[in-house]
Design an enzyme around this catalytic site. Structure first.
Site, PDB file in Angstrom:
ATOM      1  CG  ASP A  43     -11.774  -7.820   9.437  1.00  0.00           C
ATOM      2  OD1 ASP A  43     -12.107  -8.283  10.544  1.00  0.00           O
ATOM      3  OD2 ASP A  43     -10.771  -8.205   8.812  1.00  0.00           O
ATOM      4  CG  ASN A 113      -8.454  -0.889   9.759  1.00  0.00           C
ATOM      5  OD1 ASN A 113      -8.234  -1.262  10.910  1.00  0.00           O
ATOM      6  ND2 ASN A 113      -9.025  -1.661   8.858  1.00  0.00           N
ATOM      7  CG  ASP A 143      -0.582   4.954  -8.134  1.00  0.00           C
ATOM      8  OD1 ASP A 143      -0.338   5.849  -8.964  1.00  0.00           O
ATOM      9  OD2 ASP A 143      -0.630   3.746  -8.435  1.00  0.00           O
ATOM     10  CB  ALA A 151      -5.973  -1.884  14.950  1.00  0.00           C
ATOM     11  CB  THR A 154      -2.477  -6.764   9.279  1.00  0.00           C
ATOM     12  OG1 THR A 154      -3.761  -6.580   9.865  1.00  0.00           O
ATOM     13  CG2 THR A 154      -1.450  -6.994  10.367  1.00  0.00           C
ATOM     14  CB  ALA A 155      -5.989  -3.321   6.701  1.00  0.00           C
ATOM     15  CE1 TYR A 156      -3.961   0.365  -0.526  1.00  0.00           C
ATOM     16  CE2 TYR A 156      -5.049   2.308   0.371  1.00  0.00           C
ATOM     17  CZ  TYR A 156      -4.396   1.662  -0.665  1.00  0.00           C
ATOM     18  OH  TYR A 156      -4.185   2.338  -1.837  1.00  0.00           O
TER      19      TYR A 156
END
Length: 253
Positions: A43, A113, A143, A151, A154-156
């Site tokens: 990715d 992203n 934090d 898109a 679903t990542a971070y």
């Protein structure tokens, strides 16, 4: 006449091996002359490829030679042209980040992203959140925080317990990272055209960095984020394995 193909690969051994194999099997052209770009890697490499070729109106078909491969298709050397003929297209608009540093300089970058803000030191960050010119949160102690595209949801964003957004939805996810105050604030879903501004409260004692798809800048005092509709990244996926299906599947694992 079949589409002209260009091959790009990450430096990983598996990707380089795949590059050599495909180069022997298929006639290729330089990226600037291609009808379709084949990206071999994970990715991270797909994001690099999309950023590097955003000046072209050329779709990218990725094959996973990395780890997760959420933006990639499965690896297979045989039948590539048949897969390309049947492929479905997804169109992604990036985010534009404009980050102002403490010295007054401005750093700009695009993110497919997400754009994230993260504390630099031991103390929690304090962020003020303004949306479309209206202050929505006076002080978020955390934090960090991020604005994510569908898109990138679903990542971070997903790791920080943000919502998964359907591809094609005209919304963005604004998600805190380890929020301390307000304790129960889980973030917000915003219209895609929203202009989000983060202002860093007490940046000298509580320094903050900003990141747009791994392009980072330190000691920011203000970060402005907005979707860019005039840049469209085109991704190709095998039928039944597009981003819509993957986003749904992620919610049932």
């Amino acid at each position: 006449m079949p589409p002209k193909l260009a091959l790009l690969a990450s430096a990983a051994p598996d990707a380089q091996e795949a590059l050599a194999l495909l180069a022997r099997r298929y006639e290729t052209v330089p990226v600037e002359e291609a009808d379709i770009i084949i990206a071999l890697g994970g990715d991270g490499f797909m994001l690099q490829t999309l950023h590097a070729t955003q000046h072209l109106d050329t779709p990218v078909y990725g094959m996973n030679r990395g780890t997760v491969g959420f933006l990639m298709n499965g690896w297979q050397a045989e039948g590539l042209r048949e897969r390309l003929d049947a492929a479905e297209m997804a169109v992604l608009n990036p985010l534009r980040m404009q980050a102002t540093r403490s010295d007054g300089s401005v750093f700009e970058a695009l993110a497919i992203n997400e754009v994230s803000l993260l504390r630099q030191g031991a103390q929690a960050a304090k962020l003020r959140i303004i949306v479309d010119g209206k202050q929505r949160l006076d002080e978020l102690v955390c934090d960090g925080a991020m604005v994510s595209t569908p898109a990138g949801s679903t990542a971070y964003n997903y790791s920080a317990h943000g919502p998964i957004l359907p591809i094609g939805s005209d919304v963005l996810a604004l998600t805190p990272v380890a929020a301390f105050r307000p304790r129960r604030w889980r973030g917000a879903i915003l219209p895609k055209d929203s202009r989000v501004r983060f202002e860093v409260v007490d940046p000298e004692r509580r320094p903050v960095m900003a990141d747009a798809d791994s392009r980072s800048v330190r000691n920011v005092v203000r970060v402005e984020i907005q979707s860019v509709r005039d840049i469209a990244h085109k991704l190709l996926f095998d039928p039944g394995h597009g981003l819509d299906e993957r986003l749904i599947r992620e919610q049932f694992v």
